[in-house]
Write a protein that holds these residues in place. Structure first.
Motif, PDB file in Angstrom:
ATOM      1  N   GLN B 164      10.734  49.355 -40.156  1.00 41.64           N
ATOM      2  CA  GLN B 164      10.963  50.799 -40.667  1.00 41.64           C
ATOM      3  C   GLN B 164      10.699  51.781 -39.370  1.00 41.64           C
ATOM      4  N   VAL B 165       9.652  51.389 -38.700  1.00 43.05           N
ATOM      5  CA  VAL B 165       9.545  52.644 -37.672  1.00 43.05           C
ATOM      6  C   VAL B 165      10.344  52.274 -36.398  1.00 43.05           C
ATOM      7  N   ALA B 166      10.388  50.970 -36.103  1.00 42.20           N
ATOM      8  CA  ALA B 166      11.500  50.754 -34.882  1.00 42.20           C
ATOM      9  C   ALA B 166      12.901  51.411 -34.875  1.00 42.20           C
ATOM     10  N   PRO B 167      13.604  50.884 -36.132  1.00 39.76           N
ATOM     11  CA  PRO B 167      14.850  51.182 -36.065  1.00 39.76           C
ATOM     12  C   PRO B 167      14.911  52.980 -36.226  1.00 39.76           C
ATOM     13  N   TYR B 168      14.123  53.696 -36.854  1.00 34.82           N
ATOM     14  CA  TYR B 168      13.687  55.078 -36.760  1.00 34.82           C
ATOM     15  C   TYR B 168      13.525  55.384 -35.227  1.00 34.82           C
ATOM     16  N   LEU B 169      12.684  54.963 -34.546  1.00 30.98           N
ATOM     17  CA  LEU B 169      12.485  55.220 -33.060  1.00 30.98           C
ATOM     18  C   LEU B 169      13.914  55.033 -32.097  1.00 30.98           C
ATOM     19  N   HIS B 170      14.525  54.040 -32.532  1.00 35.77           N
ATOM     20  CA  HIS B 170      15.720  53.764 -31.847  1.00 35.77           C
ATOM     21  C   HIS B 170      16.633  54.706 -31.953  1.00 35.77           C
ATOM     22  N   SER B 171      16.730  55.074 -33.307  1.00 32.96           N
ATOM     23  CA  SER B 171      17.644  56.495 -33.490  1.00 32.96           C
ATOM     24  C   SER B 171      17.600  57.676 -32.651  1.00 32.96           C
ATOM     25  N   LEU B 172      16.221  57.801 -32.171  1.00 32.54           N
ATOM     26  CA  LEU B 172      15.845  58.925 -31.469  1.00 32.54           C
ATOM     27  C   LEU B 172      16.303  58.908 -29.879  1.00 32.54           C
ATOM     28  N   GLN B 173      16.674  57.763 -29.408  1.00 28.93           N
ATOM     29  CA  GLN B 173      16.770  57.348 -28.242  1.00 28.93           C
ATOM     30  C   GLN B 173      18.247  56.939 -27.566  1.00 28.93           C
ATOM     31  N   PRO B 174      18.825  57.941 -27.061  1.00 30.67           N
ATOM     32  CA  PRO B 174      20.296  57.732 -26.978  1.00 30.67           C
ATOM     33  C   PRO B 174      20.597  56.394 -25.974  1.00 30.67           C
ATOM     34  N   GLU B 175      19.840  56.362 -25.068  1.00 27.31           N
ATOM     35  CA  GLU B 175      20.134  54.975 -24.124  1.00 27.31           C
ATOM     36  C   GLU B 175      19.841  53.850 -24.944  1.00 27.31           C
ATOM     37  N   THR B 176      20.627  52.766 -24.577  1.00 28.57           N
ATOM     38  CA  THR B 176      20.214  51.457 -25.419  1.00 28.57           C
ATOM     39  C   THR B 176      19.489  50.670 -24.650  1.00 28.57           C
ATOM     40  N   ILE B 177      18.467  49.997 -25.132  1.00 21.94           N
ATOM     41  CA  ILE B 177      17.773  49.110 -24.465  1.00 21.94           C
ATOM     42  C   ILE B 177      18.073  47.676 -25.047  1.00 21.94           C
ATOM     43  N   TYR B 178      18.203  46.584 -24.288  1.00 23.87           N
ATOM     44  CA  TYR B 178      18.435  45.249 -24.597  1.00 23.87           C
ATOM     45  C   TYR B 178      17.346  44.496 -23.996  1.00 23.87           C
ATOM     46  N   SER B 179      16.534  43.529 -24.748  1.00 23.18           N
ATOM     47  CA  SER B 179      15.963  42.608 -24.083  1.00 23.18           C
ATOM     48  C   SER B 179      15.958  41.261 -24.731  1.00 23.18           C
ATOM     49  N   GLN B 180      15.673  40.385 -23.904  1.00 25.55           N
ATOM     50  CA  GLN B 180      15.652  39.156 -24.332  1.00 25.55           C
ATOM     51  C   GLN B 180      14.402  38.340 -23.872  1.00 25.55           C
ATOM     52  N   MET B 181      13.847  37.554 -24.845  1.00 31.81           N
ATOM     53  CA  MET B 181      12.455  36.904 -24.462  1.00 31.81           C
ATOM     54  C   MET B 181      12.927  35.407 -24.014  1.00 31.81           C
ATOM     55  N   VAL B 182      12.051  35.057 -22.911  1.00 34.35           N
ATOM     56  CA  VAL B 182      12.321  33.541 -22.664  1.00 34.35           C
ATOM     57  C   VAL B 182      10.723  33.189 -22.489  1.00 34.35           C
ATOM     58  N   LYS B 183      10.699  32.084 -23.657  1.00 35.54           N
ATOM     59  CA  LYS B 183       9.166  31.596 -23.919  1.00 35.54           C
ATOM     60  C   LYS B 183       8.970  30.191 -23.237  1.00 35.54           C
ATOM     61  N   VAL B 184       8.161  30.194 -22.299  1.00 38.68           N
ATOM     62  CA  VAL B 184       7.622  28.840 -21.428  1.00 38.68           C
ATOM     63  C   VAL B 184       6.387  28.350 -21.861  1.00 38.68           C
ATOM     64  N   CYS B 185       6.532  27.227 -21.927  1.00 40.71           N
ATOM     65  CA  CYS B 185       5.191  26.463 -22.446  1.00 40.71           C
ATOM     66  C   CYS B 185       4.911  25.093 -21.594  1.00 40.71           C
ATOM     67  N   GLY B 186       3.866  25.084 -20.763  1.00 40.39           N
ATOM     68  CA  GLY B 186       3.554  24.036 -19.916  1.00 40.39           C
ATOM     69  C   GLY B 186       2.905  24.339 -18.563  1.00 40.39           C
ATOM     70  N   PRO B 187       3.708  25.038 -17.580  1.00 43.70           N
ATOM     71  CA  PRO B 187       2.915  25.697 -16.579  1.00 43.70           C
ATOM     72  C   PRO B 187       2.217  26.983 -16.875  1.00 43.70           C
ATOM     73  N   GLY B 188       1.235  27.077 -16.047  1.00 46.23           N
ATOM     74  CA  GLY B 188       0.302  28.309 -16.321  1.00 46.23           C
ATOM     75  C   GLY B 188       0.874  29.672 -15.793  1.00 46.23           C
ATOM     76  N   GLU B 189       0.051  30.630 -16.359  1.00 44.46           N
ATOM     77  CA  GLU B 189       0.635  31.947 -15.880  1.00 44.46           C
ATOM     78  C   GLU B 189       1.039  32.174 -14.772  1.00 44.46           C
ATOM     79  N   SER B 190      -0.002  31.991 -13.726  1.00 39.46           N
ATOM     80  CA  SER B 190       0.351  32.230 -12.428  1.00 39.46           C
ATOM     81  C   SER B 190       1.435  31.507 -11.717  1.00 39.46           C
ATOM     82  N   ALA B 191       1.365  30.154 -12.310  1.00 42.96           N
ATOM     83  CA  ALA B 191       2.556  29.396 -11.803  1.00 42.96           C
ATOM     84  C   ALA B 191       3.904  30.024 -12.141  1.00 42.96           C
ATOM     85  N   VAL B 192       4.081  30.435 -13.168  1.00 44.83           N
ATOM     86  CA  VAL B 192       5.218  31.067 -14.017  1.00 44.83           C
ATOM     87  C   VAL B 192       5.488  32.303 -13.292  1.00 44.83           C
TER      88      VAL B 192
END
Lengths: 417, 417
Positions: B164-192
């Protein structure tokens, strides 16, 4: 005296990390008898940091700043704080030496010019040697206000605080705070609150605070006094009154002790073994018991019987029961607990069957659960209606299962010593 | 636009809990394209809360307040915020109804008068129905400033925000933000991080942010553009490059999808069933699978064999193996997985045996674990050396067990369609 904690770091404002330093420092300050009224987080921005530091020093006696002491350009906590409080900056030969030997010790060779930025300190400040990193801690005193600057990495901040900052703060604060936790499982938060409303309204010293946890409510009784002994004297009668009001709903009065700790302690005390028969909770109950070091003494095996076939095969739940009453029923819960005892030859079995959702079905409303405990040839079963999402429902079921186990052991063994 | 997060709660100032809500909200706001310059924490104190709210609304466009919406005496966030912004308070019949039905649904009968405090809302505010608790979320708008009030418990706050809040906040923001997640399992954080350092250094739009999770690292690729289509165009090649660099270490590119979701999806896709044989993790692995709605299709039962006796009896691990190699060994892990398949007639069994501490022992260094996967008459086993406390070690083992299961299914079925 009032302490305020201001963390500096964009990584906090981006949500890359949680502000666990503030939690650690708050716990320590509470024990030292300081009041903490504000936490703040601000980025590596001179204007905003200046405003935040001014404001904090305006309303608090001691400001603990964390982070922003690194060697890079955007690390400016030390510079901004010195400017706000009116301190000159100069290189501290002792610190430069310490940093040099630190690099030698850690085999660092690629020492860049900006590393020596960390040897620069406010003239007239106390320098706290950091044995786990290069940035020193700093204490700046002026006009009755104190700023304590600590590096952000917890492995540097914690030893610096406990070994050097805590003794310093203690010297500022004669008063001691003592608090005791009373952990209640059974009644909901608002029921607990109502039961102690008169005490809370009447409270001055000690005070009572309530905290809602999943399936539990914790009450913290806190007293201020000249020394710990006197503070304890103030806390004692209030805790006694809470014990009178909540009786068996209280599972512990220890800060550290969890519900599973208490259960495992009771099992060991009475030399009992327990097994688990889980459907809806799917292993969460067993894993809570295994949280406790040494659980192996009283917990040897557990069963996750998610399908009806598994309930029949592993726990010997009768086909007729499953057909007539369904998997989520008092009868099935009872047979699961009984079956678990015989399948594992443990003394006790706690069984959980229920429906965690995500959606209601015709047969089973989301949140309906039956939790049973088989002990000494008797089986107790309770019906619950949990709310929340799938995970929350399962977490509540686990808490109530541990609590039912606790109560059954106490009931069963109340005549033993 | 600038968002500020102000958490209300003495439990934060006492250090009983860390402010994880601020971390969650900051991440979400960053994704929505909002700047967050300040986090604050203040106690249940009218004067200090009033000052903090005034100041926040003075410098930020949107203030998100968390906590202090409970039914108890000292919950006053709603009242103070309404007063500061000049809103009257009145009972909302819809909310009262929702709370009543919530109590009915949860079988709560001991409803105390103070519960109805939560049905009172600022007149003219947007009321956000809370499906996981009684306190509603609230949005107050006045003079170009917005206050968003959310309950403190994360299981209530998170769904309220995302639905409910995210859609509301999105409506306040003219610019569109699009993001995609890439989830990695195996190598450690610093290796990534090292593997993408060049991309991060070169980044402007889109940006890449890395988040360390237990046993995983998540990479978020975020682009700003006039519309979603253009933003997606910017994100696509970067995600493609990440896929090239991490290959099979990527288990998902979906925001919502968890490792167990992916595993259950694969099991269903290839019509496979799995069982679990757990020692050190004591049921955590099974319960992660059961997190997934509909897991019953491919997971019917699991075994928690904590004692050696249970490993022998339930999983048919040979006495000789336990005697010669010990419970924490490659050989035992292999036999556990094989035994699990035969004891449950599932297609696959994942087994975990290890030593979670708290202390090292002569035989078993803390953190040593063997995870095995039996599939199609073949058994794969991996040795791990985890660090951290008892719980952290067990959590990492569960993640690696799910990941091994994922990789084994993919390897096994790579030629199937």
């Amino acid at each position: 005296m009032v302490v305020e904690i201001l963390a500096v770091g964009t990584e906090l404002l981006l949500g890359n990390i949680a502000n666990t330093n503030a939690q650690y420092l708050s716990q320590k300050c509470a024990v030292l008898g300081f009041s903490v009224y504000h936490h703040g987080v601000v980025g590596d921005n001179e204007e905003r940091m200046t405003a935040a530091i001014k404001e904090a020093l305006g309303r608090s006696d001691v400001l603990i700043l964390t982070g922003g002491l690194g060697p890079t350009e955007d690390d400016m906590t030390k510079e901004v704080c010195a400017k706000v409080m009116g301190f000159e900056l100069a290189e501290d030969p002792h610190t430069r030496e310490r940093i040099e030997s630190y690099f030698k010790r850690t085999g660092r060779t690629n020492i860049t010019k900006n590393n020596w930025k960390q040897a620069v300190v406010p003239v007239g400040s106390r320098v706290l040697d950091n044995h786990n990193g290069t940035a020193p801690g700093l204490i700046l005193e002026k006009d009755g206000k104190t700023a304590v600057l600590l590096p952000g990495p917890p492995n540097e901040l914690k030893p610096l605080f406990s070994e050097q900052v805590a003794p310093y703060l203690h010297s500022l604060q004669p008063e001691t705070i003592y608090s005791q936790m009373v952990k209640v499982c059974g009644p909901g938060e608002s029921a607990v609150e109502t039961a102690v409303l008169d005490l809370i309204d009447a409270q001055t010293n000690p005070t009572i605070a309530t905290y809602a946890k999943t399936g539990e409510t914790h009450l913290r009784v806190t007293a201020k006094a000249e020394n710990e002994e006197q503070a304890k004297k103030l806390v004692k009668p209030v805790v006694k009154e809470l014990k009178k009001r909540f009786g068996a709903d209280i599972y512990s009065t220890s800060e550290e002790e969890s519900l599973e700790d208490v259960v495992v302690k009771l099992l060991k005390k009475y030399k009992l073994t327990v097994t688990t028969a889980e459907s809806m909770t799917g292993g969460m109950l067993a894993s809570r018991l295994v949280n406790v070091p040494g659980a192996s003494e009283c917990f040897h095996e557990g069963f996750v019987t998610y399908s009806n076939k598994a309930k029949r095969k592993v726990l010997d739940v009768s086909k007729a029961t499953l057909k007539k009453y369904g998997a989520v029923s008092e009868q099935t819960a009872k047979e699961m607990a009984k079956g678990g005892v015989f399948a594992s030859d443990s003394d006790i079995c706690v069984a959980v069957t229920g429906f965690a959702g995500p959606e209601d079905t015709k047969e089973e409303p989301k949140g309906l659960a039956y939790i049973s405990c088989y002990i000494g040839n008797e089986v107790v079963v309770r019906e619950f209606h949990f709310t929340g999402n799938r995970m929350k429902i399962r977490e509540q079921a686990v808490v109530r299962a541990l609590d039912l186990l606790r109560r059954c052991i106490l009931e069963r063994c109340k005549n033993e010593k």
